[in-house]
Write a protein that holds these residues in place. Structure first.
Motif, mmCIF file in Angstrom:
data_model
loop_
_atom_site.group_PDB
_atom_site.id
_atom_site.type_symbol
_atom_site.label_atom_id
_atom_site.label_comp_id
_atom_site.label_asym_id
_atom_site.label_seq_id
_atom_site.Cartn_x
_atom_site.Cartn_y
_atom_site.Cartn_z
ATOM 1 N N SER A 1 -52.052 39.467 1.253
ATOM 2 C CA SER A 1 -51.008 39.115 2.180
ATOM 3 C C SER A 1 -50.438 40.474 2.715
ATOM 4 O O SER A 1 -50.130 40.320 4.083
ATOM 5 C CB SER A 1 -49.785 38.319 1.602
ATOM 6 N N LYS A 2 -50.295 41.457 1.996
ATOM 7 C CA LYS A 2 -49.806 42.600 2.612
ATOM 8 C C LYS A 2 -50.909 43.185 3.455
ATOM 9 O O LYS A 2 -50.497 43.897 4.755
ATOM 10 C CB LYS A 2 -49.599 43.441 1.569
ATOM 11 N N ALA B 1 -52.950 41.482 5.344
ATOM 12 C CA ALA B 1 -53.132 40.904 6.505
ATOM 13 C C ALA B 1 -51.933 40.962 7.324
ATOM 14 O O ALA B 1 -51.983 41.242 8.548
ATOM 15 C CB ALA B 1 -52.938 39.262 6.122
ATOM 16 N N GLN B 2 -50.655 41.189 6.652
ATOM 17 C CA GLN B 2 -49.529 41.593 7.416
ATOM 18 C C GLN B 2 -49.427 42.980 8.222
ATOM 19 O O GLN B 2 -49.083 43.118 9.418
ATOM 20 C CB GLN B 2 -48.186 41.668 6.532
ATOM 21 N N SER B 3 -49.925 43.878 7.298
ATOM 22 C CA SER B 3 -50.188 45.166 7.813
ATOM 23 C C SER B 3 -51.077 45.287 9.214
ATOM 24 O O SER B 3 -50.841 45.836 10.212
ATOM 25 C CB SER B 3 -50.633 46.356 7.066
ATOM 26 N N TYR B 4 -52.223 44.536 8.994
ATOM 27 C CA TYR B 4 -53.227 44.395 10.170
ATOM 28 C C TYR B 4 -52.704 43.898 11.429
ATOM 29 O O TYR B 4 -52.754 44.350 12.454
ATOM 30 C CB TYR B 4 -54.461 43.703 9.633
ATOM 31 N N PHE B 5 -52.306 42.686 11.279
ATOM 32 C CA PHE B 5 -51.514 42.117 12.466
ATOM 33 C C PHE B 5 -50.550 42.816 13.075
ATOM 34 O O PHE B 5 -50.210 42.871 14.250
ATOM 35 C CB PHE B 5 -50.971 40.680 12.149
ATOM 36 N N LEU B 6 -49.850 43.589 12.426
ATOM 37 C CA LEU B 6 -48.479 44.241 12.943
ATOM 38 C C LEU B 6 -49.399 45.586 13.722
ATOM 39 O O LEU B 6 -48.645 45.937 14.803
ATOM 40 C CB LEU B 6 -47.657 44.906 11.925
ATOM 41 N N LEU C 1 -48.239 50.961 7.250
ATOM 42 C CA LEU C 1 -48.163 49.604 6.857
ATOM 43 C C LEU C 1 -48.979 49.420 5.786
ATOM 44 O O LEU C 1 -48.860 48.622 4.931
ATOM 45 C CB LEU C 1 -48.540 48.885 8.125
ATOM 46 N N GLU D 1 -46.788 49.592 0.227
ATOM 47 C CA GLU D 1 -46.454 49.381 -0.978
ATOM 48 C C GLU D 1 -46.458 50.548 -1.903
ATOM 49 O O GLU D 1 -45.772 50.546 -2.891
ATOM 50 C CB GLU D 1 -47.790 48.529 -1.572
#
Length: 340
Positions: free
Chosen positions: A143-144, A146-151, A200, A204
């Motif tokens: 999920s992290k 994916a979130q980083s990718y879209f941002l 991004l 983590e």
């Protein structure tokens, strides 16, 4: 890398002096050599066998064959996991993987759709490379990622489309200057989004920290050898957020340093070449000329960018969190894997 293989005897870190920039350039050119991609599984196992033999004392001294084996292992295996990095995302494949993508982004006259597609493709590749080569002591969830990718995709597309819309509206700029600025739009998008992508994808690590280890003195290394242990068996002192911030920041800066010449020099040279009679008469040569410029610049720039900071970074323990004060090894220093 070779440090992940079994054995109590440590190999020299490099043929070159990693405390100097030029030494790191030579070392980076070694691990980013595309020829290592031609080594098959049997070749990798043979190289690992040679390295293991040296570390277990079966081979007496370093020789040309051992240095070659170390080059193969270091360019193929991840230093934290000891597993091969997926081929397209290795540093030795970085130039080839980015060649087509960079050429696409630098193609003159790209419309909105073309700009979006190439920026998305570039950020997809960046995410894969950053994730494959990141410090693995703090793994990312799907999920992290994916979130980083879209941002990152959103940031690069916004910068590219925003600047493409802004440049034509500049009133006090000559047409020739506008042409140059338009060609440099991909650089601005790639540099800003590339740095953001690293933060991004590896956020983590900053939030949780990465493992740090004491820097071993020669007497410490000798004591480990007597006990039948290797340097890789030394326990982590804990996870440091400050070390992670430094590691990620340096990696982000090296990405910008790498993209700068690749995204600036070829388009500026191409603008000049397109004014030449021979290229005007043979416009089909524009693509191969562009590819050649990008390939040449990439091969030259990558080792220079990778060498900007040591991959194994040593710092004073007092520069990290208070829990690490007084726990440093030789000269009060600790070491951590920066990632690439």
């Amino acid at each position: 890398m070779s440090s992940s293989l079994p054995g109590n005897r440590e190999l020299p870190a490099s043929q070159y002096d990693l405390s100097t920039y030029w030494g790191r350039v030579q070392h980076s050119a070694n691990i980013s050599d595309p020829r290592t991609l031609l080594v098959n599984k049997a070749g990798l196992e043979h190289a690992k066998g040679l390295i293991t033999g040296y570390k277990q004392g079966k081979i007496g001294e370093m020789n040309a064959e051992l240095w070659k084996a170390k080059k193969i292992v270091d360019s193929t295996l991840h230093p934290d996991t000891g597993e091969p990095v997926l081929l397209p995302f290795r540093m030795s494949c970085f130039v080839l993987s980015n060649l087509v993508v960079t050429a696409g982004m630098l193609t003159p006259g790209l419309g909105t759709t073309g700009t979006l597609l190439w920026q998305i493709t570039n950020q997809s590749l960046n995410v894969a490379v950053n994730n494959a080569n990141a410090n693995k002591s703090t793994p990312l969830s799907v999920s992290k990622i994916a979130q980083s990718y879209f941002l990152a995709v959103g940031a690069s597309c916004s910068v590219a489309l925003g600047l493409n819309a802004l440049v034509p509206r500049l009133k006090r700029v000559s047409p020739a200057t506008k042409t140059i600025l338009t060609r440099l739009v991909p650089f601005a998008a790639v540099a800003s989004a590339g740095a953001l992508n690293v933060f991004l994808m590896r956020g983590e690590e900053i939030r949780l920290g990465i493992d740090v280890y004491p820097v071993l003195s020669e007497s410490d290394k000798a004591k480990l050898a007597e006990e039948g242990k290797s340097e890789s068996s030394v326990a982590s002192l804990g996870k440091s957020k400050k070390a992670a911030t430094l590691a990620v920041s340096e990696t982000a800066l090296s990405r910008v340093l790498n993209s700068s010449p690749i995204m600036v020099i070829p388009p500026l040279i191409l603008v000049r070449l397109q004014q030449k009679v021979w290229l005007k008469k043979n416009p089909r040569l524009t693509l191969p000329v562009n590819l050649g410029l990008i390939l040449g610049t990439s091969l030259f720039a990558l080792p220079l960018a990778l060498a900007a900071f040591p991959q194994r970074q040593s710092v004073d323990a007092t520069s990290l969190e208070e829990e690490f004060w007084g726990k440093g090894g030789e000269n009060g220093k600790v070491v951590f894997n920066r990632g690439i």
